[in-house]
Design an enzyme around this catalytic site. Sequence first.
Site, PDB file in Angstrom:
ATOM      1  CG  ASP A  76      -0.291   0.030   2.533  1.00  0.00           C
ATOM      2  OD1 ASP A  76       0.680  -0.725   2.723  1.00  0.00           O
ATOM      3  OD2 ASP A  76      -0.724   0.801   3.416  1.00  0.00           O
ATOM      4  CG  ASP A 107       7.426   4.254   2.220  1.00  0.00           C
ATOM      5  OD1 ASP A 107       7.498   3.084   2.667  1.00  0.00           O
ATOM      6  OD2 ASP A 107       6.888   5.183   2.852  1.00  0.00           O
ATOM      7  CD  GLU A 141       4.231   1.059   6.977  1.00  0.00           C
ATOM      8  OE1 GLU A 141       5.043   1.400   7.870  1.00  0.00           O
ATOM      9  OE2 GLU A 141       3.900   1.840   6.046  1.00  0.00           O
ATOM     10  CD  GLU A 142       2.957   4.331   3.874  1.00  0.00           C
ATOM     11  OE1 GLU A 142       2.788   5.061   4.874  1.00  0.00           O
ATOM     12  OE2 GLU A 142       4.038   4.221   3.287  1.00  0.00           O
TER      13      GLU A 142
END
Length: 395
Positions: A76, A107, A141-142
């Site tokens: 993500d 990222d 994660e984000e």
Amino acid sequence: MKSSTDPVQNLAKLIACPSVTPAEGGALSALEAMLSPLGFSVERPVFSEEGTPDVENLYARRSGNGLHLMFAGHTDVVPVGDETAWSYPPFSAAIHNGEMYGRGAVDMKGGIACFAAAVGRYIDKNRDLKGSISFLITGDEEGPSINGSRKLLEWAKAKGESWDAAIVGEPTNPGKLGDMIKIGRRGSLSGTIVVHGIQGHVAYPHLADSPLPGMLMLLESLLYPALDNGTKDFQASNLEVTTIDVGNPALNVIPGKATATFNIRYNDTWSDETLMAEIHNRLDKAAGRRKLRPGKRAPVNYELIWRDRPSHVFLTHDNKLIETLTSSIESVTGERPQLSTSGGTSDARFIKDYCPVVEFGLVGKTMHMVDERVAIADLETLTQIYERFIADFFA
């Protein structure tokens, strides 16, 4: 070169997937297509929790005799922001002047692309895997990190999975590839202070009780003195006040309530329990002061609300894992990386409860920015580092 062993092709396929958290966007399917031909069994569990979006995750494993190495990360990405400000469309994976542009380039789709390529190359050269390799990849994660790695680890453990070591492919290098390995992370603790007063007219302050002077005293007590001076492995703990609000649009009204939020990034001087106790103690002492509240005999009427799910401080001590990765980086780049605990939190905070974990990935200068991009040369270098690490770890 096969696409699964070419990090540039791998990354282009991942960037093309608009997997803005919590959307899968095709990214996990693209990764599954890379791993399945390499002999990985792939599962994609979806986790849910009330009040949060459902999140799809991926767990892939190729089994062998010996140690079990986990590679962890996330597909993500954060929103692109103003798409018109990008030099190239953010999901086009355009290449210009030796760099690939796209949201997630560093990222952290770039790290995933490189590790998949490294595994492909290792398997091409070593038909019989000397251990087990797994990919633990989340789509959360984000986001709130509720339906992602934390639950994926619990799910995998319930199935009988265990690991000897893990590497997280987050962008850890501040300047150039080989600068830094993250061997731990500071903890993170957030809270909200609410001070209750009495609303009134500014011309008649004796009939009101402004919450602002009390709030100023409370916040000063949290900021001074410093929480600590740092430790051998960590920088000094730091408290930042992130909002102060009274919700008052009128110039002639004393507000009845003030709210402030803060976040603490703390080192191994503290646990979340001892740090919470320190904050409570400072606030209680400050509440009784009259420095900014002359004539007020009652202490400041405040409440402290802790945010859920603090992130715990941790430090990895596994010499085999750290030294193997360090020597792999040094052998490829000629640089000996710094061992660091700087930066924010990552999903390593969940993994450390299951096995030793370190973080190493690309250069993070452009992460979350418009025109996020990665040097093509760095993709090849990181793939070589990961391949060397896999070989040396299992050796």
